[in-house]
Design a protein around this motif. Structure first.
Motif, PDB file in Angstrom:
ATOM      1  N   ALA A 158       0.831  -1.210   0.000  1.00 21.52           N
ATOM      2  CA  ALA A 158       0.000   0.000   0.000  1.00 21.52           C
ATOM      3  C   ALA A 158       0.861   1.253   0.000  1.00 21.52           C
ATOM      4  O   ALA A 158       0.554   2.246  -0.662  1.00 21.52           O
ATOM      5  N   GLY A 159       1.963   1.226   0.738  1.00 21.52           N
ATOM      6  CA  GLY A 159       2.817   2.395   0.836  1.00 21.52           C
ATOM      7  C   GLY A 159       2.059   3.595   1.381  1.00 21.52           C
ATOM      8  O   GLY A 159       1.109   3.451   2.150  1.00 21.52           O
ATOM      9  N   VAL A 160       2.486   4.791   0.978  1.00 21.84           N
ATOM     10  CA  VAL A 160       1.822   6.017   1.404  1.00 21.84           C
ATOM     11  C   VAL A 160       1.569   6.896   0.192  1.00 21.84           C
ATOM     12  O   VAL A 160       2.171   6.709  -0.870  1.00 21.84           O
ATOM     13  N   GLN A 161       0.685   7.858   0.344  1.00 25.73           N
ATOM     14  CA  GLN A 161       0.386   8.821  -0.712  1.00 25.73           C
ATOM     15  C   GLN A 161       0.784  10.203  -0.228  1.00 25.73           C
ATOM     16  O   GLN A 161       0.205  10.721   0.731  1.00 25.73           O
ATOM     17  N   ILE A 162       1.787  10.796  -0.876  1.00 25.89           N
ATOM     18  CA  ILE A 162       2.220  12.142  -0.490  1.00 25.89           C
ATOM     19  C   ILE A 162       2.211  13.019  -1.747  1.00 25.89           C
ATOM     20  O   ILE A 162       1.195  13.586  -2.109  1.00 25.89           O
ATOM     21  N   SER A 163       3.333  13.106  -2.444  1.00 24.04           N
ATOM     22  CA  SER A 163       3.347  13.888  -3.689  1.00 24.04           C
ATOM     23  C   SER A 163       3.143  13.006  -4.908  1.00 24.04           C
ATOM     24  O   SER A 163       2.945  13.519  -6.016  1.00 24.04           O
ATOM     25  N   ASN A 164       3.181  11.683  -4.718  1.00 22.95           N
ATOM     26  CA  ASN A 164       3.138  10.776  -5.853  1.00 22.95           C
ATOM     27  C   ASN A 164       1.747  10.677  -6.455  1.00 22.95           C
ATOM     28  O   ASN A 164       0.732  10.611  -5.756  1.00 22.95           O
TER      29      ASN A 164
ATOM     30  N   ASN B 189      10.687   5.545  -4.085  1.00 22.76           N
ATOM     31  CA  ASN B 189       9.566   5.641  -5.016  1.00 22.76           C
ATOM     32  C   ASN B 189       9.766   4.616  -6.126  1.00 22.76           C
ATOM     33  O   ASN B 189      10.870   4.484  -6.659  1.00 22.76           O
ATOM     34  N   VAL B 190       8.699   3.923  -6.470  1.00 17.40           N
ATOM     35  CA  VAL B 190       8.706   2.986  -7.593  1.00 17.40           C
ATOM     36  C   VAL B 190       7.593   3.427  -8.543  1.00 17.40           C
ATOM     37  O   VAL B 190       6.424   3.512  -8.145  1.00 17.40           O
ATOM     38  N   SER B 191       7.960   3.729  -9.787  1.00 16.30           N
ATOM     39  CA  SER B 191       7.007   4.298 -10.738  1.00 16.30           C
ATOM     40  C   SER B 191       6.935   3.470 -12.009  1.00 16.30           C
ATOM     41  O   SER B 191       7.952   2.953 -12.484  1.00 16.30           O
ATOM     42  N   GLY B 192       5.721   3.383 -12.540  1.00 14.69           N
ATOM     43  CA  GLY B 192       5.480   2.731 -13.815  1.00 14.69           C
ATOM     44  C   GLY B 192       4.876   3.720 -14.799  1.00 14.69           C
ATOM     45  O   GLY B 192       4.846   4.922 -14.547  1.00 14.69           O
ATOM     46  N   PRO B 193       4.363   3.244 -15.930  1.00 14.83           N
ATOM     47  CA  PRO B 193       3.812   4.123 -16.954  1.00 14.83           C
ATOM     48  C   PRO B 193       2.745   5.067 -16.409  1.00 14.83           C
ATOM     49  O   PRO B 193       1.878   4.657 -15.641  1.00 14.83           O
TER      50      PRO B 193
ATOM     51  N   ALA C  67       3.672   9.940 -11.827  1.00 17.99           N
ATOM     52  CA  ALA C  67       4.327  11.241 -11.746  1.00 17.99           C
ATOM     53  C   ALA C  67       4.351  11.682 -10.289  1.00 17.99           C
ATOM     54  O   ALA C  67       3.803  11.007  -9.402  1.00 17.99           O
ATOM     55  N   ASN C  68       4.971  12.828 -10.040  1.00 15.17           N
ATOM     56  CA  ASN C  68       4.931  13.483  -8.722  1.00 15.17           C
ATOM     57  C   ASN C  68       4.597  14.948  -8.934  1.00 15.17           C
ATOM     58  O   ASN C  68       5.217  15.619  -9.765  1.00 15.17           O
ATOM     59  N   GLN C  69       3.623  15.438  -8.184  1.00 18.32           N
ATOM     60  CA  GLN C  69       3.214  16.827  -8.322  1.00 18.32           C
ATOM     61  C   GLN C  69       4.232  17.760  -7.680  1.00 18.32           C
ATOM     62  O   GLN C  69       5.071  17.337  -6.881  1.00 18.32           O
ATOM     63  N   TYR C  70       4.143  19.049  -8.028  1.00 19.31           N
ATOM     64  CA  TYR C  70       5.061  20.043  -7.475  1.00 19.31           C
ATOM     65  C   TYR C  70       4.962  20.059  -5.952  1.00 19.31           C
ATOM     66  O   TYR C  70       3.886  20.069  -5.372  1.00 19.31           O
TER      67      TYR C  70
ATOM     68  N   VAL D 152       7.975  15.571 -10.777  1.00 22.56           N
ATOM     69  CA  VAL D 152       8.425  14.574 -11.745  1.00 22.56           C
ATOM     70  C   VAL D 152       7.375  14.475 -12.827  1.00 22.56           C
ATOM     71  O   VAL D 152       6.188  14.221 -12.548  1.00 22.56           O
ATOM     72  N   ARG D 153       7.791  14.686 -14.068  1.00 25.69           N
ATOM     73  CA  ARG D 153       6.854  14.608 -15.190  1.00 25.69           C
ATOM     74  C   ARG D 153       6.394  13.170 -15.401  1.00 25.69           C
ATOM     75  O   ARG D 153       7.098  12.226 -15.030  1.00 25.69           O
TER      76      ARG D 153
END
Length: 217
Positions: free
Chosen positions: A39-45, A98-102, A105-108, A189-190
């Protein structure tokens, strides 16, 4: 002829992780933690997986070595003007993955409470492709924005070469890259469109004042 001086530069430090084995160990530790806490956490991601901020504990020796790398970079990038008066500081690191797939992104955002922030790329996710449309760049925001253009959005300040300043520079990651910047600098992150999995580690360095030697408790 008038003279223009460019003042108040914002430091942005770039270095590279030197140990392929250390990168591999970090990658394994992050994927193991992701499997343990999916589940992790939700911050800027925006999508993807964001770990808790205790990686300095669950990441093992490789995580502690990465934190030490960031602290060394920080030590080289500032001067303590209060040292002669006995005002010394140490770093308290905070770390997460952070682990990202297609499309992730990360907001400002910025990192209140810390002095330096760093990002280390454990896997850029591009799988060797140099295609610029894959996105996933680290984007930085000029800290003077939008104030310098709020009344005339078409006007730009010039740089040393006389061209328009870039108010949102992009940094394309690569595996092993580590960057560091003041924690107040807004960044995002775009959206990432690589075919692989992007894995990165973020580090905050909090400056903590050391007790003055010989001072009464």
């Amino acid at each position: 002829m008038s003279e223009t001086r460019h003042l108040f530069a914002t430091p942005f430090v770039i270095d590279r992780l030197q140990s392929p084995e250390g990168i591999r160990v970090l990658r394994d530790a992050i994927l193991t933690e992701q499997a343990r806490d999916s589940a992790g956490v939700q911050i800027s991601n925006l999508g993807g997986w964001h770990s808790n901020t205790k990686m300095i504990e669950w990441g093992g020796e490789a995580a502690r070595a990465l934190a030490h790398k960031a602290m060394t970079m920080a030590d080289d990038a500032h001067v303590n003007v209060g040292a002669k008066e006995g005002r010394e500081y140490s770093w308290v690191p905070e770390m997460w993955a952070n682990v990202s797939g297609p499309t992730n992104a990360n907001q400002y955002h910025c990192h209140p409470g810390s002095f330096w922030s760093a990002v280390a790329y454990i896997d850029d996710g591009y799988e060797g492709s140099a295609e610029p449309t894959l996105g996933g760049e680290l984007q930085l925001s000029d800290p003077r924005m939008p104030m310098v253009r709020m009344t005339a959005p078409d006007l730009r300040l010039t740089n040393e070469a006389g061209a328009a300043q870039n108010n949102e520079p992009l940094v394309r990651p690569y595996t092993g890259l580590i960057v560091m910047f003041p924690s107040w600098l807004q960044h995002c992150v775009r959206p990432f469109h690589g075919s692989g999995t992007r894995i990165s580690v973020a580090i905050n360095l909090v400056a903590v004042r050391k007790p003055i030697k010989g001072a009464n408790s």
